[in-house]
Scaffold this motif. Structure first.
Motif, PDB file in Angstrom:
ATOM      1  N   PHE A  65      53.305  25.538  19.082  1.00  0.00           N
ATOM      2  CA  PHE A  65      52.793  24.688  17.999  1.00  0.00           C
ATOM      3  C   PHE A  65      51.915  23.640  18.651  1.00  0.00           C
ATOM      4  O   PHE A  65      52.406  22.680  19.223  1.00  0.00           O
ATOM      5  N   GLN A  66      50.621  23.895  18.607  1.00  0.00           N
ATOM      6  CA  GLN A  66      49.685  22.989  19.270  1.00  0.00           C
ATOM      7  C   GLN A  66      48.702  22.453  18.258  1.00  0.00           C
ATOM      8  O   GLN A  66      47.995  23.214  17.592  1.00  0.00           O
ATOM      9  N   ILE A  67      48.678  21.128  18.132  1.00  0.00           N
ATOM     10  CA  ILE A  67      47.703  20.487  17.251  1.00  0.00           C
ATOM     11  C   ILE A  67      46.487  20.202  18.117  1.00  0.00           C
ATOM     12  O   ILE A  67      46.495  19.290  18.946  1.00  0.00           O
ATOM     13  N   GLY A  92      43.369  19.157  20.057  1.00  0.00           N
ATOM     14  CA  GLY A  92      42.661  17.885  20.205  1.00  0.00           C
ATOM     15  C   GLY A  92      43.561  16.672  20.169  1.00  0.00           C
ATOM     16  O   GLY A  92      43.077  15.540  20.159  1.00  0.00           O
ATOM     17  N   THR A  93      44.886  16.899  20.121  1.00  0.00           N
ATOM     18  CA  THR A  93      45.832  15.789  20.128  1.00  0.00           C
ATOM     19  C   THR A  93      46.889  16.087  21.203  1.00  0.00           C
ATOM     20  O   THR A  93      46.844  17.124  21.848  1.00  0.00           O
ATOM     21  N   ASN A  94      47.847  15.171  21.364  1.00  0.00           N
ATOM     22  CA  ASN A  94      48.920  15.453  22.311  1.00  0.00           C
ATOM     23  C   ASN A  94      50.121  16.097  21.612  1.00  0.00           C
ATOM     24  O   ASN A  94      51.193  16.188  22.190  1.00  0.00           O
ATOM     25  N   GLY A  95      49.951  16.536  20.362  1.00  0.00           N
ATOM     26  CA  GLY A  95      51.017  17.227  19.639  1.00  0.00           C
ATOM     27  C   GLY A  95      51.093  18.678  20.081  1.00  0.00           C
ATOM     28  O   GLY A  95      50.185  19.459  19.808  1.00  0.00           O
ATOM     29  N   ASN A  96      52.159  19.033  20.788  1.00  0.00           N
ATOM     30  CA  ASN A  96      52.240  20.365  21.372  1.00  0.00           C
ATOM     31  C   ASN A  96      53.690  20.624  21.763  1.00  0.00           C
ATOM     32  O   ASN A  96      54.282  19.834  22.490  1.00  0.00           O
ATOM     33  N   LEU A 129      43.220  21.629  13.612  1.00  0.00           N
ATOM     34  CA  LEU A 129      43.693  23.009  13.654  1.00  0.00           C
ATOM     35  C   LEU A 129      45.020  23.047  14.415  1.00  0.00           C
ATOM     36  O   LEU A 129      45.167  22.405  15.450  1.00  0.00           O
ATOM     37  N   ILE A 130      45.974  23.782  13.868  1.00  0.00           N
ATOM     38  CA  ILE A 130      47.238  24.014  14.565  1.00  0.00           C
ATOM     39  C   ILE A 130      47.275  25.482  14.957  1.00  0.00           C
ATOM     40  O   ILE A 130      47.053  26.358  14.107  1.00  0.00           O
ATOM     41  N   VAL A 131      47.532  25.762  16.213  1.00  0.00           N
ATOM     42  CA  VAL A 131      47.589  27.150  16.663  1.00  0.00           C
ATOM     43  C   VAL A 131      48.917  27.435  17.357  1.00  0.00           C
ATOM     44  O   VAL A 131      49.583  26.533  17.859  1.00  0.00           O
ATOM     45  N   SER A 154      48.035  30.382  12.572  1.00  0.00           N
ATOM     46  CA  SER A 154      47.492  29.028  12.614  1.00  0.00           C
ATOM     47  C   SER A 154      47.848  28.285  11.338  1.00  0.00           C
ATOM     48  O   SER A 154      48.350  28.869  10.377  1.00  0.00           O
ATOM     49  N   ALA A 155      47.618  26.995  11.356  1.00  0.00           N
ATOM     50  CA  ALA A 155      47.855  26.153  10.183  1.00  0.00           C
ATOM     51  C   ALA A 155      46.878  24.985  10.248  1.00  0.00           C
ATOM     52  O   ALA A 155      46.099  24.875  11.194  1.00  0.00           O
ATOM     53  N   LYS A 156      46.919  24.153   9.238  1.00  0.00           N
ATOM     54  CA  LYS A 156      45.981  23.039   9.165  1.00  0.00           C
ATOM     55  C   LYS A 156      46.744  21.728   9.000  1.00  0.00           C
ATOM     56  O   LYS A 156      47.693  21.646   8.225  1.00  0.00           O
TER      57      LYS A 156
END
Ligand code: CUA
Length: 151
Positions: free
Chosen positions: A96-98, A100-104, A126-128, A141-143
């Motif tokens: 779960f990686q957002i 362009g952010t540090n959300g991962n 984008l979430i991949v 993916s998700a948004k």
């Protein structure tokens, strides 16, 4: 004990390298606010849909990952405020990686992953899935929509 000069040199070089490697971890954790996995909470992956902790995916950025989608597929969060994500998988290991952010985080069946982050910039992210999970991995993916925080 007599240690040859060059052997001493190599021993010190090895010692310096170990300290340097540990320092990169310290800088990554403290300086860049990366989070090593720490939140250990387990769940039965075959009972995800009846577990009250995941009964309402999307209400508070509670996410179920599955082959080959995230539920919900679109999330809205406020900008400039801490947002906590709680995730689990209903089948295999996902990512779960957002972008362009540090959300991962990794999403491992049987465990609940949790992290908190702040999105400074409103916009669409984008979430991949970044863990190979099967034939449909590349479409998983998700948004994430980061909305201007209301005053
Ligand atoms: Cu899910 Cu790759």
């Amino acid at each position: 004990m007599n240690v040859a000069f060059y052997e001493k040199l190599w021993m010190w070089a090895a010692g310096v390298l170990i300290v340097a490697f540990l320092a990169t971890i310290a800088v990554g954790v403290a300086g860049s606010a990366l989070q090593p996995p720490s939140h250990v909470e387990t769940i039965d992956p075959t009972k995800v849909w009846t577990d009250p902790r995941f009964a309402h995916p999307g209400a508070t950025v509670v996410v179920v990952a599955m082959m080959y989608a995230f539920m919900p597929a679109e999330m809205r969060v406020p900008a400039g405020r801490p947002v906590t994500f709680r995730l689990t998988s209903a089948d295999v290991t996902h990512g779960f990686q957002i972008v362009g952010t540090n959300g991962n985080t990794m999403v491992v069946p049987g465990y609940i992953s949790q992290f908190t982050t702040v999105f400074r910039e409103p916009g669409e992210y984008l979430i991949v899935c970044n863990e190979y999970c099967g034939l449909g991995h590349h479409v998983m993916s998700a948004k994430l929509i980061v909305e201007e925080a209301r005053p």
